[in-house]
Design a protein around this motif. Sequence first.
Motif, PDB file in Angstrom:
ATOM      1  N   GLN A   1     -29.831  15.407  19.343  1.00  0.00           N
ATOM      2  CA  GLN A   1     -29.420  14.067  19.123  1.00  0.00           C
ATOM      3  C   GLN A   1     -29.824  13.366  17.718  1.00  0.00           C
ATOM      4  N   ALA A   2     -30.933  13.554  17.265  1.00  0.00           N
ATOM      5  CA  ALA A   2     -31.269  12.815  15.982  1.00  0.00           C
ATOM      6  C   ALA A   2     -30.699  13.564  14.736  1.00  0.00           C
ATOM      7  N   ALA A   3     -30.484  14.771  14.868  1.00  0.00           N
ATOM      8  CA  ALA A   3     -29.830  15.488  13.780  1.00  0.00           C
ATOM      9  C   ALA A   3     -29.049  16.546  14.214  1.00  0.00           C
ATOM     10  N   PRO A   4     -27.984  16.356  15.063  1.00  0.00           N
ATOM     11  CA  PRO A   4     -27.040  17.275  15.569  1.00  0.00           C
ATOM     12  C   PRO A   4     -26.271  18.024  14.610  1.00  0.00           C
ATOM     13  N   LEU A   5     -25.874  17.341  13.179  1.00  0.00           N
ATOM     14  CA  LEU A   5     -25.167  17.850  12.224  1.00  0.00           C
ATOM     15  C   LEU A   5     -25.815  18.701  11.117  1.00  0.00           C
ATOM     16  N   LEU A   6     -27.186  18.589  11.230  1.00  0.00           N
ATOM     17  CA  LEU A   6     -27.879  19.377  10.330  1.00  0.00           C
ATOM     18  C   LEU A   6     -28.166  20.858  10.653  1.00  0.00           C
ATOM     19  N   THR A   7     -27.038  21.679  10.774  1.00  0.00           N
ATOM     20  CA  THR A   7     -27.294  22.933  11.309  1.00  0.00           C
ATOM     21  C   THR A   7     -27.821  23.877  10.322  1.00  0.00           C
ATOM     22  N   ILE A   8     -28.299  24.975  10.640  1.00  0.00           N
ATOM     23  CA  ILE A   8     -29.244  26.156   9.776  1.00  0.00           C
ATOM     24  C   ILE A   8     -28.260  26.414   8.633  1.00  0.00           C
ATOM     25  N   ASP A   9     -26.894  26.617   8.639  1.00  0.00           N
ATOM     26  CA  ASP A   9     -25.846  26.535   7.567  1.00  0.00           C
ATOM     27  C   ASP A   9     -26.213  25.511   6.585  1.00  0.00           C
ATOM     28  N   LEU A  10     -25.925  24.281   6.930  1.00  0.00           N
ATOM     29  CA  LEU A  10     -25.966  23.170   6.197  1.00  0.00           C
ATOM     30  C   LEU A  10     -27.368  22.992   5.484  1.00  0.00           C
ATOM     31  N   LEU A  11     -28.369  23.324   6.098  1.00  0.00           N
ATOM     32  CA  LEU A  11     -29.778  23.291   5.520  1.00  0.00           C
ATOM     33  C   LEU A  11     -29.842  24.417   4.461  1.00  0.00           C
ATOM     34  N   LEU A  12     -29.255  25.351   4.719  1.00  0.00           N
ATOM     35  CA  LEU A  12     -29.196  26.260   3.366  1.00  0.00           C
ATOM     36  C   LEU A  12     -28.306  25.867   2.220  1.00  0.00           C
ATOM     37  N   LYS A  13     -27.210  25.242   2.607  1.00  0.00           N
ATOM     38  CA  LYS A  13     -26.185  24.953   1.543  1.00  0.00           C
ATOM     39  C   LYS A  13     -27.034  23.750   0.796  1.00  0.00           C
ATOM     40  N   SER A  14     -27.652  22.784   0.948  1.00  0.00           N
ATOM     41  CA  SER A  14     -27.839  21.437   0.580  1.00  0.00           C
ATOM     42  C   SER A  14     -29.358  20.941   0.425  1.00  0.00           C
ATOM     43  N   PRO A  15     -30.006  20.870  -0.618  1.00  0.00           N
ATOM     44  CA  PRO A  15     -31.548  20.379  -0.671  1.00  0.00           C
ATOM     45  C   PRO A  15     -31.351  18.705  -0.038  1.00  0.00           C
ATOM     46  N   PHE A  16     -30.198  18.318   0.013  1.00  0.00           N
ATOM     47  CA  PHE A  16     -30.122  16.742   0.195  1.00  0.00           C
ATOM     48  C   PHE A  16     -30.210  16.853   2.012  1.00  0.00           C
ATOM     49  N   ARG A  17     -29.483  17.991   2.558  1.00  0.00           N
ATOM     50  CA  ARG A  17     -29.672  18.049   3.860  1.00  0.00           C
ATOM     51  C   ARG A  17     -31.126  18.531   4.453  1.00  0.00           C
ATOM     52  N   VAL A  18     -31.704  19.295   3.729  1.00  0.00           N
ATOM     53  CA  VAL A  18     -33.187  19.451   3.998  1.00  0.00           C
ATOM     54  C   VAL A  18     -34.091  18.294   4.073  1.00  0.00           C
ATOM     55  N   GLU A  19     -33.804  17.617   3.035  1.00  0.00           N
ATOM     56  CA  GLU A  19     -34.677  16.206   2.840  1.00  0.00           C
ATOM     57  C   GLU A  19     -34.281  15.480   3.956  1.00  0.00           C
ATOM     58  N   GLU A  20     -33.076  15.369   4.307  1.00  0.00           N
ATOM     59  CA  GLU A  20     -32.666  14.282   5.348  1.00  0.00           C
ATOM     60  C   GLU A  20     -33.221  14.861   6.792  1.00  0.00           C
ATOM     61  N   PHE A  21     -33.209  16.335   7.101  1.00  0.00           N
ATOM     62  CA  PHE A  21     -33.866  16.968   8.120  1.00  0.00           C
ATOM     63  C   PHE A  21     -35.562  16.337   8.183  1.00  0.00           C
ATOM     64  N   ALA A  22     -36.137  16.280   7.003  1.00  0.00           N
ATOM     65  CA  ALA A  22     -37.583  16.249   7.021  1.00  0.00           C
ATOM     66  C   ALA A  22     -37.909  14.853   7.093  1.00  0.00           C
ATOM     67  N   ARG A  23     -37.018  13.879   6.681  1.00  0.00           N
ATOM     68  CA  ARG A  23     -37.097  12.561   6.570  1.00  0.00           C
ATOM     69  C   ARG A  23     -36.952  12.258   8.162  1.00  0.00           C
ATOM     70  N   LYS A  24     -35.888  12.698   8.565  1.00  0.00           N
ATOM     71  CA  LYS A  24     -35.653  12.085  10.237  1.00  0.00           C
ATOM     72  C   LYS A  24     -36.631  12.651  11.061  1.00  0.00           C
ATOM     73  N   TRP A  25     -37.368  13.694  10.748  1.00  0.00           N
ATOM     74  CA  TRP A  25     -38.275  14.292  11.723  1.00  0.00           C
ATOM     75  C   TRP A  25     -39.787  13.608  11.532  1.00  0.00           C
ATOM     76  N   ILE A  26     -39.993  13.174  10.433  1.00  0.00           N
ATOM     77  CA  ILE A  26     -41.368  12.637  10.191  1.00  0.00           C
ATOM     78  C   ILE A  26     -41.056  11.353  10.956  1.00  0.00           C
ATOM     79  N   HIS A  27     -39.891  10.692  10.617  1.00  0.00           N
ATOM     80  CA  HIS A  27     -39.784   9.394  11.410  1.00  0.00           C
ATOM     81  C   HIS A  27     -39.583   9.301  12.757  1.00  0.00           C
TER      82      HIS A  27
END
Lengths: 198, 581
Positions: free
Chosen positions: A107-133
């Motif tokens: 629900q919170a990060a449905p678009l941030l798939t493994i593929d996307l995380l591997l492609k972009s450091p921005f997506r990794v940071e988004e994933f991390a920030r959202k999880w911390i939040h």
Amino acid sequence: MKTPKPAFALAPLSEQIRLSALDLSGQTSEAALVGARLMDGLRDRQVPLPAAEEWRQKSGALVVDEWARVEILVRLLRGAEFGPAVAASLLARPERVLSAFPEFVSQAAPLLTIDLLLKSPFRVEEFARKWIHGLGGSIEGETEDESRERMERLDFGGVLKNLKAAETDREVRMKKLKELEAKRLKEEQEAYARAGRE
Amino acid sequence: MFDAQVVADAWKRALDVWGLVVIAVPLQDPKADALAFIELNTRQVVINPDRIAALDSETSLEAIFAHELGHHLRYPGSLGVQARLEMMERELLPIRGYSLLNLFTDFLINTDLAREKPHLQSQLEKIYRGCKTNAESAKQDPCFCFYLMCFEEAWLLPKYSLSREAGHVIEEDFAGARAEAQLVAQELPNLAPNLFTQFVFFASVFSRYQPYDETKGPNAQQGHGRELNPTAGDHDAPSAGDYADAMRRSSQESEAIRRAIKEGWLRPAQIPDGDASERIRAASLPGVLAGAPKKLAEAMAIHYRRLAEKYLFKPPKERRGGEPLIPSTLSPWDMGDSPKEIDWIATITASGADLGLASPLKRDLLEDEPDDKPRDWTKRLEIYLDVSGSMPDPKASVNPMTLAAQVLAMSALRNGGQVRALIYSTNNLQHWEWTRSEMEMSRFLMNYIGGGTDFPFEVLGHSVRDCGANQPIRVVLTDADFHGNLQVAKHVSRAREAAAAGTFIALLNGATGQDLDWVKTIAATGIRTIPVPDMSGFPQTAAALGEALFGNSGPAPRRTAPPSAPKPAPAKPAPKKAKKP
């Protein structure tokens, strides 16, 4: 007195997420195994486990990629570097186990798939920030407002939504530009032809 | 001016950024147009200290140098890639005249630098903070103001910290601008390593922000003083050869276009050239509109020469040596060798009668010298090329008749001959000096007239008289209009005169055979007619004709000095009647 929020160092957390994503890409994470590892991690950190029925409800519909992302989070919980801070957040609010693990990936990060995380450091940071939040934590060196603003700016889903307005505007603008350019070129050609006749 | 030591230190640090060791220290030129400039061929960097000071960026010297080196090392990396990007931009952007290329390569370099060497980010920010970014700037160059917003998003700086007031205006004028800036900042790096994919994506977003003057068009925004990007024009432009290399789309470019359509960045209708034909690709060369007509002609001339090579190339024949007749060294005769090979006199002389009988010697024979006759240097070719309105402009697309003329010229030149040419339409243009230069001839053949078809019989007549006993081979590349030109009696007599004086050949486009009435009329003058049913068959026919007339053509000769002028041939006793081929 208000309990201070556990603080996370963003850069190393993001790096661990990236490395786990890299490790898990191309593998099939088994739901039962990931679930069992999460429960073991929670037990080790003395965090109360969710009710079995509730867990089944929240995690029953997860797909393979979502389980892989839960595994990334499980590794953070079980790891020495961030485990204590994650456990502290969960101990403060045990109901977060569901929102910070199965519900987070679906629900919170449905678009941030493994593929996307591997492609972009921005997506990794988004994933991390959202999880911390989601854990109710804070980011070292940032105020709450700064963290919120940055999280919003990195929101991939939000960007995609706002792009619709840009797309509509683009169509209208480009059509007008083409018409203007065609008109101008026609006038230029006519002027050239007139000059040739004279 | 900066202190030389300050420049040298900053340069050293910039070289370290990219892991380079020795490149000449940058020069300082207060009159230079660009803030900084790198010549990609020599890697010489020039900075304008006054412009750097005007941006209050004296402390950003290391970042400026590292940025310029980034053009050399990464984006575009070479002028060949730059030429391809330029042509792609001209093909895909709906409005010409405003280039996004410099913004594109600058963005990639700066984001790479900030990621790999974080200390350079603040230096780069300082340069952009020195730029004018008020409401007026947003109207003058919205592309650049939007570009600053992209940096704010790429580096997660506070909103408007670089774009300031202009950023607010852009967001008001262009719906969704901030989201697009986020998209560019976050997605562009993910599209690596295909630079063309990255560029198509970048251009698809930025095209909305191109400045446009309704009365003067996009060019109104160009020129010094109006361009807001401080690092605009900071490297040299591709050469004609680079453009000629880029005439055919690379697989990377095609892949970028396929992906752009798949992802929805471009609509199929926006691709002017789905099948990558050369007509549109040639139209993407910098030409008259870009103020570079010479470069266009030169690029096309190179392209024609390369195409002509294809028709002239013949696989080398198997080497045939001469007969082994020349006696050379002695070697031991072995059992199994023919007894005829034994050289008894040499054996007995060398080893004596007893020992010689036990181990005779044989004489090795070398092959006779291969035939190496001198070339005939008297062959001369006079080309008449029809470039009337019914033929395409050779600079806008590949004109098979121009290519055929090129093939013929190269055939003659590579076999030691000389060439001169004339292109005609209602008027004519001549390159009437005999030349041995392929380059000169191909440049000349890039000319175009358009209009009606009037074969220059006057010129032909003069040529026949002037050449006297040393008549060249004359070839006219034309179509049925040539028959129309022969309706005048005077013209017929000139044609007869030329055909009687020497070899006069007509390659006739659209002629399906020798038995057509109009072809027969031409042949009746003594001109040897060669029907070419379809225009696309011209180069092949020209290659066969070239081989028949001049012999096999090898690779381009390497000449260090121009050859001497040919000797005039001895006078012919009487002109023979030309035979049909």
